[in-house]
Scaffold this active site. Structure first.
Site, PDB file in Angstrom:
ATOM      1  N   HIS A  51       0.890  -1.151   0.000  1.00 13.20           N
ATOM      2  CA  HIS A  51       0.000   0.000   0.000  1.00 13.20           C
ATOM      3  C   HIS A  51       0.934   1.207   0.000  1.00 13.20           C
ATOM      4  CE1 HIS A  51      -2.792  -2.876   2.221  1.00 13.20           C
ATOM      5  NE2 HIS A  51      -3.398  -2.614   1.094  1.00 13.20           N
ATOM      6  N   ASP A  54       2.284   1.641   3.314  1.00 12.09           N
ATOM      7  CA  ASP A  54       3.228   0.621   3.806  1.00 12.09           C
ATOM      8  C   ASP A  54       4.636   1.124   3.513  1.00 12.09           C
ATOM      9  OD1 ASP A  54       1.336  -1.342   4.591  1.00 12.09           O
ATOM     10  OD2 ASP A  54       1.183  -2.084   2.528  1.00 12.09           O
TER      11      ASP A  54
HETATM   12  C1  GLO Z   1      -9.229  -6.922   0.784  1.00 10.63           C
HETATM   13  C2  GLO Z   1      -8.256  -6.896  -0.301  1.00 10.63           C
HETATM   14  C3  GLO Z   1      -6.952  -6.248   0.094  1.00 10.63           C
HETATM   15  C4  GLO Z   1      -6.209  -5.783  -1.121  1.00 10.63           C
HETATM   16  C5  GLO Z   1      -4.991  -4.973  -0.769  1.00 10.63           C
HETATM   17  C6  GLO Z   1      -4.280  -4.475  -2.003  1.00 10.63           C
HETATM   18  O1  GLO Z   1     -10.250  -7.541   0.727  1.00 10.63           O
HETATM   19  O2  GLO Z   1      -8.038  -8.194  -0.769  1.00 10.63           O
HETATM   20  O3  GLO Z   1      -6.179  -7.112   0.847  1.00 10.63           O
HETATM   21  O4  GLO Z   1      -5.834  -6.871  -1.892  1.00 10.63           O
HETATM   22  O5  GLO Z   1      -5.391  -3.917   0.005  1.00 10.63           O
HETATM   23  O6  GLO Z   1      -4.975  -3.455  -2.587  1.00 10.63           O
END
Ligand code: GLO
Ligand code: MG
Length: 349
Positions: A51, A54
């Site tokens: 993210h 992150d």
């Molecule tokens: C939640 C999502 C989340 C995304 C992550 C990347 O349901 O799967 O984990 O994959 O935030 O954008």
């Protein structure tokens, strides 16, 4: 083992977590980002999913120059561990500006925040050495239908993507659809919706998808069919493999944990396409069980990868002559029996 596809694995730092859920607090100590990075190679992973925050925590309180400087420092950490960034996703579901969604918020100020933050996310991705942006459209939806004009909202997502495409000529946008959670009704619930949207953007060749197993299941669909659909468009640019026991909260179980045959079919569809040849990663968006103790709270990652590789062997060693024969004879009962024997490691006949 000879395979058609090329497989590199990735996960995100959020996949090593403290075990909090909506009904209880954390049960494990947080693991520092640098320590998480040290785990990747040991667990068999070479790609890191991010993210934006992150990579750059407290992103909204920092200047653009500070943000890029910090992102470059993270890139040096990746280099030091021999890792690469797969993608960066703007975390548009945390801030007070995105309570009612980002790109589809009814408040123009909030929509501007979401688009600006997405542009910053692209700049971070560049500093980390990737041109891939994932849009998990978490709050782009409604709790009650009448709260947003759905058609207008879809066009607002399109406009936001267009702004990202214009911000950077090389950026690629991967839409990760999900039908619900956190909102009641998402505006882009399936890969069909995501790819349909890609074709009304200014540059459809740069807009594709990421399919998560659990999200397809939550939409009542089969994940391997969803993947096949995106592959038919050459638009499956990443996956979030995991598992899900039907229509309940988004579980992010280890890959194959609930339904091995369903997992096998995902691997088979990827392998038949030659997935990974264009650099696509096999991402695992899995969560450790809350019951897991600190020292062993990364097993879900290595186990999911091991299950993928075991199923890849099953896909690669499937007797294609037998398969073709049963298909020709339209004897799908026998094909079913053969597949089960193959998966069970039983001698067929
Ligand atoms: C939640 C999502 C989340 C995304 C992550 C990347 O349901 O799967 O984990 O994959 O935030 O954008
Ligand atoms: Mg995901």
């Amino acid at each position: 083992m000879k395979t058609k596809g090329t497989y590199r694995f990735s996960f995100g730092p959020w996949n090593i977590d403290e075990g909090a859920d909506p009904f209880g607090p954390p049960v494990r100590q947080p693991v520092a980002f640098a320590k998480k990075l040290k785990q990747y190679k040991k667990l068999g992973f070479s790609g890191v999913q991010f993210h934006d925050d992150d990579a750059v925590p407290d992103i909204d309180s920092k200047s653009h120059a500070e943000i890029i400087k910090e992102a470059k420092a993270v890139k040096r950490m990746l280099n030091g561990e021999g890792l690469v960034a797969e993608f960066v996703a703007p975390r548009l579901w945390f801030s007070p500006e995105t309570i009612d969604g980002g790109y589809t918020s009814n408040d123009p100020k909030c929509r501007r925040y979401a688009v600006n933050r997405s542009k910053v996310c692209i700049d971070i991705a560049n500093a980390l050495g990737t041109n891939r942006i994932v849009l998990w459209l978490a709050r782009e939806g409604t709790y009650i239908r009448e709260s947003k004009k759905a058609r207008e909202a879809i066009l607002r997502i399109r406009d936001a993507i267009n702004a990202m495409l214009a911000h950077d000529r090389r950026v690629r946008v991967l839409i990760e659809p999900k039908p619900n959670e956190p909102v009641d009704s998402a505006l882009i619930p399936t890969i069909g919706h995501a790819l349909g949207l890609s074709y009304i953007t200014d540059d459809p060749g740069r807009v594709g998808g990421l399919i998560e197993t659990a999200h397809a299941i939550l939409a009542g669909l089969d994940p391997s069919d969803e993947m096949a659909y995106a592959l038919a468009h050459d638009k499956l640019w990443s996956v979030h493999l995991n598992d899900q026991g039907g229509l309940k909260f988004d579980q992010d179980k280890s890959f194959g944990s609930y339904n091995l045959r369903r997992a096998f079919n995902q691997v088979r569809v990827l392998e038949e396409y030659g997935y990974g040849k264009k650099g696509e990663f096999v991402g695992l968006d899995v969560k450790a069980m809350r019951t897991q103790k600190q020292e062993v709270a990364v097993k879900h990652l290595s186990n999911s990868r091991a299950t993928f590789l075991a199923l890849l062997e099953k896909a690669a060693t499937l007797d294609r002559r037998l398969e073709a024969q049963f298909i020709k004879e339209r004897d799908y009962e026998e094909l079913d029996r053969y597949i089960l024997c193959h998966l069970l490691g039983r001698k067929y006949r």
